[in-house]
Scaffold this active site. Structure first.
Site, PDB file in Angstrom:
ATOM      1  N   ARG A 181       4.091  18.478 -10.862  1.00  0.00           N
ATOM      2  CA  ARG A 181       5.506  18.665 -11.188  1.00  0.00           C
ATOM      3  C   ARG A 181       5.817  17.929 -12.493  1.00  0.00           C
ATOM      4  NH1 ARG A 181       5.214  14.193  -7.673  1.00  0.00           N
ATOM      5  NH2 ARG A 181       5.850  12.324  -8.800  1.00  0.00           N
ATOM      6  N   GLU A 236     -12.353   4.612   0.995  1.00  0.00           N
ATOM      7  CA  GLU A 236     -12.680   4.406  -0.419  1.00  0.00           C
ATOM      8  C   GLU A 236     -12.942   2.930  -0.658  1.00  0.00           C
ATOM      9  OE1 GLU A 236      -9.633   5.609  -3.190  1.00  0.00           O
ATOM     10  OE2 GLU A 236      -9.866   7.723  -2.683  1.00  0.00           O
ATOM     11  N   LYS A 247      -6.102  15.114  -0.023  1.00  0.00           N
ATOM     12  CA  LYS A 247      -6.851  14.173  -0.859  1.00  0.00           C
ATOM     13  C   LYS A 247      -8.358  14.385  -0.820  1.00  0.00           C
ATOM     14  CE  LYS A 247      -3.037  12.963  -1.830  1.00  0.00           C
ATOM     15  NZ  LYS A 247      -2.494  13.557  -3.034  1.00  0.00           N
ATOM     16  N   HIS A 299       5.400   1.138  -4.540  1.00  0.00           N
ATOM     17  CA  HIS A 299       5.148   2.483  -5.063  1.00  0.00           C
ATOM     18  C   HIS A 299       6.371   3.123  -5.710  1.00  0.00           C
ATOM     19  CE1 HIS A 299       1.305   1.896  -3.321  1.00  0.00           C
ATOM     20  NE2 HIS A 299       1.847   1.681  -2.142  1.00  0.00           N
TER      21      HIS A 299
HETATM   22  C1  MV4 Z   1      -6.051   2.708  -4.509  1.00  0.00           C
HETATM   23  C2  MV4 Z   1      -5.947   1.358  -4.933  1.00  0.00           C
HETATM   24  C3  MV4 Z   1      -7.114   0.639  -5.047  1.00  0.00           C
HETATM   25  N1  MV4 Z   1      -8.299   1.204  -4.734  1.00  0.00           N
HETATM   26  N2  MV4 Z   1      -7.257   3.224  -4.228  1.00  0.00           N
HETATM   27  C4  MV4 Z   1      -1.378   3.602  -4.326  1.00  0.00           C
HETATM   28  C5  MV4 Z   1      -0.682   4.906  -4.450  1.00  0.00           C
HETATM   29  C6  MV4 Z   1      -1.683   5.919  -4.107  1.00  0.00           C
HETATM   30  N3  MV4 Z   1      -1.560   7.022  -4.981  1.00  0.00           N
HETATM   31  C7  MV4 Z   1      -2.999   5.247  -4.249  1.00  0.00           C
HETATM   32  N4  MV4 Z   1      -2.738   3.863  -4.455  1.00  0.00           N
HETATM   33  C8  MV4 Z   1      -3.761   2.990  -4.629  1.00  0.00           C
HETATM   34  N5  MV4 Z   1      -4.989   3.487  -4.377  1.00  0.00           N
HETATM   35  C9  MV4 Z   1      -8.343   2.475  -4.329  1.00  0.00           C
HETATM   36  N6  MV4 Z   1      -9.535   3.004  -4.010  1.00  0.00           N
HETATM   37  C10 MV4 Z   1      -4.706   0.851  -5.216  1.00  0.00           C
HETATM   38  C11 MV4 Z   1      -3.595   1.658  -5.048  1.00  0.00           C
HETATM   39  C12 MV4 Z   1      -2.355   1.008  -5.337  1.00  0.00           C
HETATM   40  C13 MV4 Z   1      -1.584   1.366  -6.425  1.00  0.00           C
HETATM   41  C14 MV4 Z   1      -1.929   2.414  -7.251  1.00  0.00           C
HETATM   42  C15 MV4 Z   1      -1.139   2.771  -8.305  1.00  0.00           C
HETATM   43  C16 MV4 Z   1       0.004   2.073  -8.563  1.00  0.00           C
HETATM   44  C17 MV4 Z   1       0.389   1.038  -7.758  1.00  0.00           C
HETATM   45  C18 MV4 Z   1      -0.394   0.680  -6.684  1.00  0.00           C
HETATM   46  C19 MV4 Z   1       0.013  -0.377  -5.874  1.00  0.00           C
HETATM   47  C20 MV4 Z   1      -0.757  -0.720  -4.813  1.00  0.00           C
HETATM   48  C21 MV4 Z   1      -1.929  -0.024  -4.537  1.00  0.00           C
END
Ligand code: MV4
Length: 503
Positions: free
Chosen positions: A292, A200, A116, A235
Site C-alpha cells: 500500500r 527465526e 509470512k 510498532h
Molecule cells: C524481527 C526482529 C528481530 N529479529 N525479526 C517487528 C515488526 C515485525 N514486522 C517484525 N519485527 C521484528 N522482527 C527478527 N528475526 C525485530 C523486530 C522488531 C522491530 C522491527 C522493526 C521495527 C521495530 C521493531 C521493534 C521490535 C522488534
C-alpha cells in the site's frame, strides 16, 4: 485516465490523495461515518456519501457499502489510502469485478506477501536475503525447541499470519522456550484464526530500514531509495527520515535492487514498500512487504521530487513509468514527525478533543499533511494522528534545524499533543549522531524524567485564551484586532505566553 475516483479512507490520507486527484483534473468522492460528518476530507471532496456508524467495522471496512457508493457516484476507480481496506485482497478483487480500478496491487500479490512463511519462501527463491529460520510453521513445541537450540538464542517465534509486530514472542533462554512457543500458537489462533508459528533467529538491536518501490503494468520497476523508521514505540512509528544516516551507497543500491526483485517476485504493480532489518554489521534481511501507500511517503516525495499518489493513479490507469532508475536521485534530507493527540507523560494515552486554536508551521522546506482544522473535534473512534509534519533540508543538520523551528512554530491548543516529545527526540544525542536503532525509544522512556512543562502548559493556557477571545468577539462583534492592539491579537498574546513558558 479516470474521471472520478472514490477515496475509501478518512483523515489526512484522504485529504492527501484528493489533492493529487484534483491536480490531475479528476473528480473526488469521499465516504464518511457518523463520527466524520464534519471532518476535513468530507469538506475537501466534490461529493461525499455516508457509509455508516462510527466503528470502522460497520463503515469504512464494509466492502459492499464502499462499492455501492462507488457505483452510485459513477466512479471509475477507488483509492484505498492506508489501513482500512488497503491490504484486503478480497476488496482488491471485488473492485476489479465491479469494473472500478483498485489503486493498488492485485489481490494475489497482497496474499503472497500477507502470509509470512509463503512470502519468505518466495523471497528466498528470488535471492532476497531473509533472516535465518524455518521454511514452514512448526507444529510440535518439542521439535521447535530442538530447532531453536541449533539456531542459538535469542530466537523469535512468529505467527505466519502476523505482521506489523503482532503475534511475535522473543525467547532469550532455553528454559522459556516451550511456554513461549505454545503462547505464540495460542495468540496466533485468537488473533488471526491461524495457529501457524515458525522460528527465526532474533536480530539484536536492528535498524528498521524500508525501500519504496514503484512498478508499472508493463514490467518496469524502480526503487525510490530508503526510509529509516527505527524511531518507534510498540510498532508505532514516531519519526522517519531519509536518507538513512548510516547507510553507505553500496548497501543502498543493493537494498534497492533487492526490493525491486521482491516486488517482481509477486507480480507487484503500483507503489509498495519492502521492509528490512539492518544489523550493526551492515547486513540486511527482508522482513515484510507493505502492499500500500505508507503514512511516511511524503519524505520520499521530498527527496525524489516525485508525487507518489500521482504515480499510483497513472500506473493504475495503465500508463508506463516515464523515467528509469538512473534518472532518480536523493536530493537533500527529509524528516517526518507524526503529530499525535497523545500524552507522552501518561504512557502515550490518546487525548483527542476539540482544536481550539491551530496555527500550522509554514515557510521554506515545510510540508504539513493535516486532517484537521481549527474548531474541529478529533473523533475518539480512530487513530488520534493530527498531522504529519515533514521538512526538507539541504543536508541532515539543516533538516533537523528546520524541524526544530517548525515544531516551535506549531500551535495546537485544546489538547495535549506530542509536539514537546518530538523536540526531546530531535535533541537527543543518539538521534543527532544517527546511530539509533529500534531500541531507542524503549530505552529512552525507561530512563526519562518528565520534562519541564512547556507545550503542555502552553496548550492549556492557549485554550483558556481562545475561549476568552471568543467571548470578547461576541461582545465586540469583531474578533480580530486592527493595529497594535496588543492583547486582542491572539497570536501576539500566545507568543508572549510561549516566551513566558520558556523562562
Ligand atoms: C524481527 C526482529 C528481530 N529479529 N525479526 C517487528 C515488526 C515485525 N514486522 C517484525 N519485527 C521484528 N522482527 C527478527 N528475526 C525485530 C523486530 C522488531 C522491530 C522491527 C522493526 C521495527 C521495530 C521493531 C521493534 C521490535 C522488534
Amino acid at each position: 485516465m479516470f474521471d472520478k475516483v472514490l477515496v475509501a479512507n478518512r483523515g489526512e490520507i484522504a485529504v492527501r490523495v484528493m489533492r493529487s486527484l484534483k491536480e490531475m483534473g479528476i473528480e473526488t468522492v469521499a465516504v464518511y461515518s457518523d463520527a466524520d460528518r464534519k471532518s476535513l476530507h468530507v469538506r475537501m471532496a466534490d461529493e461525499a456519501y455516508h457509509v455508516g456508524p462510527a466503528p470502522s467495522a460497520e463503515s469504512y471496512l464494509v466492502i459492499d457499502k464502499i462499492l455501492e457508493v462507488g457505483r452510485k457516484a459513477g466512479c471509475d476507480a477507488i483509492h484505498p489510502g492506508y489501513g482500512f481496506l488497503s491490504e484486503n485482497s478480497e476488496f482488491a478483487d471485488a473492485c476489479a469485478d465491479s469494473e472500478m480500478t483498485f489503486m493498488g496491487p492485485r489481490g494475489k500479490s497482497i496474499d503472497a506477501m500477507g502470509e509470512k512463511t509463503r512470502a519468505r519462501t518466495l523471497m528466498k527463491e528470488a535471492d532476497v536475503p531473509v533472516v535465518p529460520g524455518t521454511e514452514n510453521a512448526v507444529e510440535e513445541a518439542e521439535e521447535a525447541f530442538e530447532i531453536a537450540k541449533d539456531m542459538g538464542f535469542p530466537v523469535l517465534a512468529k505467527a505466519a499470519a502476523g505482521g506489523g509486530g503482532k503475534g511475535m514472542r522473543r525467547v532469550d533462554e532455553a528454559e522459556e522456550f516451550i511456554d513461549s512457543f505454545k503462547g505464540a500458537q495460542r495468540e496466533a489462533i485468537s488473533s488471526f484464526g491461524n495457529g501457524d508459528v515458525y522460528i527465526e533467529k532474533y536480530v539484536v538491536d536492528p535498524k528498521h530500514v524500508e525501500i519504496q518501490i514503484l512498478v508499472d503494468e508493463h514490467g518496469n520497476g524502480v526503487h525510490l531509495f530508503e526510509r529509516e523508521c527505527s524511531v518507534q514505540r510498540r510498532h508505532q512509528k514516531i519519526t522517519e527520515e531519509t536518507p538513512c544516516p548510516v547507510l553507505d551507497d553500496e548497501t543502498r543500491r543493493e537494498m534497492g535492487e533487492v526490493a525491486v526483485r521482491a516486488a517482481h517476485a509477486v507480480d507487484y504493480v503500483g507503489a509498495g514498500t519492502v521492509e528490512f532489518l539492518l544489523d550493526a554489521n551492515g547486513n540486511f534481511y527482508f522482513l515484510e512487504m507493505n502492499t500500500r501507500l505508507q503514512v511516511e511517503h511524503p519524505i520520499t516525495e521530498m527527496v525524489t521530487g516525485l508525487d507518489l499518489v500521482r504515480w499510483q493513479v497513472k500506473v493504475a490507469a495503465g500508463e508506463p513509468l516515464d523515467f528509469e532508475q538512473s534518472d532518480l536521485e536523493q536530493r537533500g534530507h527529509a524528516i517526518e514527525c507524526r503529530v499525535y493527540a497523545e500524552d507522552a507523560d501518561e504512557n502515550f494515552r490518546p487525548t483527542p478533543g476539540t482544536i481550539d486554536l491551530l496555527s500550522e508551521p509554514t515557510g521554506p522546506g515545510v510540508r504539513v499533511d493535516s486532517g484537521v482544522y481549527e474548531g474541529m473535534t478529533i473523533p475518539v473512534n480512530y487513530d488520534p494522528m493530527i498531522s504529519k509534519l515533514c521538512v526538507w533540508g539541504e543536508d541532515r543538520d539543516h533538516a533537523i534545524q528546520r524541524m526544530r523551528r517548525a515544531l516551535d512554530e506549531y500551535v495546537i491548543a485544546g489538547m495535549t499533543t506530542n509536539i514537546g516529545f518530538h523536540e526531546e527526540v530531535l535533541t537527543h544525542p543518539d538521534f543527532l549522531d544517527g546511530s539509533y536503532n529500534t531500541e531507542f525509544i524503549p530505552d529512552y522512556m525507561a530512563n526519562r524524567d518528565k520534562p519541564e512543562p512547556k507545550h503542555r502548559d502552553i496548550a492549556e493556557l492557549a485554550a483558556v485564551l481562545a475561549t476568552h477571545r471568543h467571548d470578547e468577539a461576541l461582545r465586540d462583534g469583531d474578533g480580530d484586532d486592527g493595529e497594535q492592539s496588543g492583547p486582542k491579537s491572539r497570536w501576539k498574546t500566545l507568543g508572549r505566553y510561549r516566551q513566558l513558558g520558556r523562562l
